[in-house]
Each structure stands twice: as structure tokens, then as C-alpha cells.
Design an enzyme around this catalytic site. Sequence first.
Site: not given
Length: 511
Positions: A180, A396
Site C-alpha cells: 500500500h 483519500h
Amino acid sequence: MTEKSAEGEHHDTRPTCPNGLQCKENGMEHFASFRHFQREKVGNAAVCTARTFHDRKRPDHGKSYGSASAAKKVTLPRPAMYLTKVRGISPRFNEKEVAIDIRDILDVSMGTIMESAQFNYMFDIDWLMQQYPIQSRDKPLLVVHGDHGNARSELEKESKSFGNIRLVQAQLPLPFGKHHSKMMLLLYDTGMRVVIHTANLIAKDWDQKTQGVWLSPMFPKLTKSSPFQADLLAYLSAYNRSALDVWRRYVSSHDMSDANVQLIASVPGRHLLSSMNQWGHMKLRHILKQNVTVSNEWPAVAQFSSIGSLGSDPRQWLTGEFLASLVSCNASVLTTESQLRLIFPAVGNVRLSLEGYMAGGSLPYHSKTAEKQMYLKRFLHQWRADFMGRSRASPHIKTYTRLSPDGKRIAWFLLTSANLSKAAWGALEKKGSQLAIRSYEIGVLFLPSKTHGDLQGFSIGRVTDGCDEVCSEEFPVPYDVPLVPYGDTDEPWVWDRAYMETDSHDHMWIP
């Protein structure tokens, strides 16, 4: 003491309109009495952005990134944290002192890129290559990913069209882990730059979402060690991939002592006592204890775009070991759940966003998980970012900080890829003797002592009332202060539930 007074009053002392986003009042007396919202039409839906009475006729969004030559420059700490440019907001919030785009990062004005490495979770290779300047599109590019199976095959297929791309797959030894991290390593003919950010390398992540970017200074080619360099080398070594050897050599041969931020990363595995403080929330705890002095009255604020399984009781992880790391400092610490604030979009925030319900596709929170941790609602606050013009730009970005009781300062600030999950931050096991982390994550910690020598924290930058300029004092905190707690009818966005009330594009959400 009320929640609002505990977190600091904005200088506009009027109460917020009780009708919130649904207000349909037009009377002058009403606007004079309440801090209010400006209605705008997007499609067939009425949407509102928080403005003052004097500003209510000024739209908060434009048709493009645009520019605003009259805007004041924002004084940011250096090295700088930027927000990404957002299509559809006022040009003054996309000024170069505040916002940056991927093409700005890769532009020749930053230097001539000779080689680069992109670490990320999602890639659109064709789109990514178009973001590089033409003269750099044939330069060696290393793509570090975590894809398996069909996703890996698709990535390999996309990359075959470009002879300069080499793929490296990150190993994920524990179940449910992800690669990630979001980082760029850029080698120039004159030095090297490190970019740590929160956006996937796909078009929609750089369009109408709120994202964060840390852009390092140009590091000169000079063999000189620094804590940032040592942490970056340790992170690259954790991949145990020979393809990264060349980048370890590049990092070693550049002077990174001007970074002035602390690297906070996660790598998958079970880390024993000897290395436990090197990764995840234990690394954050260790660094804060060494560098930060702050009183217990300063709440910890965690803002994120995804929520994992945290346990049926907040004390199992959230208000236990994780909060203990967030409030760590070099003074005595009393940890109570009243210190914690969480920011995650409510359904209404998503519905009225620039993207509408489509924004919810980047806010993963599963209904089965949500049903097991209903306690989260008492900590939750809405996404509200009027001071940066981004209330409708779905977040985000992921950030963590300590906020002063008067809402004017932060003790430190962390920009990271890590969401609110054990997989990202790690969970202690075996009576605290080891830390289990499932995913790769990376972020940068801004410490006032490293940036300008002020142990009292950063001042929060904000937009002033009645001003068409971005007027900031110090640090561009991406959301508004005071925070806005969930109301009785607000619910966190859950992406596998149906929402039948139409959004800003006149669409419903049926997963």
C-alpha cells in the site's frame, strides 16, 4: 465543556446553521445569525459549501485547475507538504504554493529525470507514462507492486509495451496484507528526490480527490549519512529484492540530511523486541517520545479513507495500544478515549462530493466490519475542508496529529499511506513482545523541532472570512478546525450498502 469549545473556536463565533447541508433559507437575518452554507447546483442536486455571510455569493468551484495571480503565497514549512490539485474547485485553492499535480512533480523544471522508481498499490501504466515528460519516458522505470494472479498478469501485459519498465513484486508473507506504500524515487542528472504521497497511480486519484504529497528537496550527490537516509535504506532492504539494490546504492550516495522529516514505515512480518520500534505505530510511539512535549489536553486526530477490523471493543486496539502511540510524548501520559477524534466521510459527505457516490469506491469500509464496531460512531467526525476549498473533494489522504485545545496549533503532523487498520499499523502479540504487520506503508512525520526549532508546534493555516485569497500562517492542515462531529442521523460511509437518495450527479448507489 462542549466538543466544540474543547477543540477551539473559529473566530466566527456564530453557531452553525442547525439545518446544515439541507438549509433552504435565504433571508438576510438568518444568514446574519448563523455560520452558514452556500448552495450551488450540480446536476439536479443542491450542494452546499461552508461560507460566511459576506461570502455566500462566491462560488467555491471552477471548471478547471486555473490560476489566481492575486492570491497570497502560503508560507509552508520546508520541506513542504502539498495537497494535490482538484478539478472543479476555485483556482485560488490550486495555487502552486498550496497544490501540486503529478505532472508538476515529474516536470523538467524539477530536474531532468534519468531514472525513477514508483512504489504503489494501483497502477495504470499507460496513464502513468503520459505523466512523464517526453524526454524521460524512455528512461529506466522500476515499478514496485503487490499484485498477484490476474492482477499481476494484467500489469505485466500493460508494461510490455514499454521496454524501459521493470516490475518488482513485493512479497506479502501474512494473509490480508497489501503493498500500500506510495512513493517515488527520482534520480536526476544533478541529484535525487524522494516523493511520499497518498494517491494511487491512476487518473481518478489525481482528479477530484483530496490527496497529500511530501516533496523532498533536491538531495545532492554526496556520501553523507542521516537518520532519514538510514530509515529509507532499512525500508528498501526489507523488500529483500535484488532489483532494489541499485536504488539502495543511489540512496547511499546522496546527502539526505536536509529532509527534516522522520520516515514512519510499515513492512509485513512479525517484528520482535529488537526491531519492534522500527516499524508501524511502535515506530511512531518511539519517535514521539523522543521529540515531542505536549499536554494530555491536546486530542489526537486520525483522518483516513478506509477502516479495517479493529475488534468488538475499542480497548482491544483503537483506544489501547494505537491511541497510546498517538499520544506518546516525553512527558507523563494519561490515555483516555476522550482524547481521540476520528475523521471519516459520512454518507452525506460522499453523496454531495464532486464525484458523488463514485467517490465511495475509494472509501472501503465493509458492512460486516461496521456492524461489529458500532462504537466508532462516538469518535467520528465529518470530512469538512472549506478552509482548503476541498469539502467536496473526497479524502483519500491519510493524516494523524495532535490538536491544541484552542484549535490553533498542532504538535506534529503525519502524512502517510496508512489507514485505520491493524494490517497497516501493526498489532502487538504475545503480551507485547512482538508486533504483527501485514502491509507495506510509508509516511513522513513533520516535527516542529526539525523544521523550525519551535517545540510548541505548528500554527494551522486557514482561509480567512471575506477573503478571496489563501491566507495561511504555517501548516496546511487539510481539514477544518473545529472538527464537526457526526449528528444523530449521520452514518459512516459503507461501500457495500445501497443508497437510494440521489447524489450530486443524480445517481443512486447500488453495489
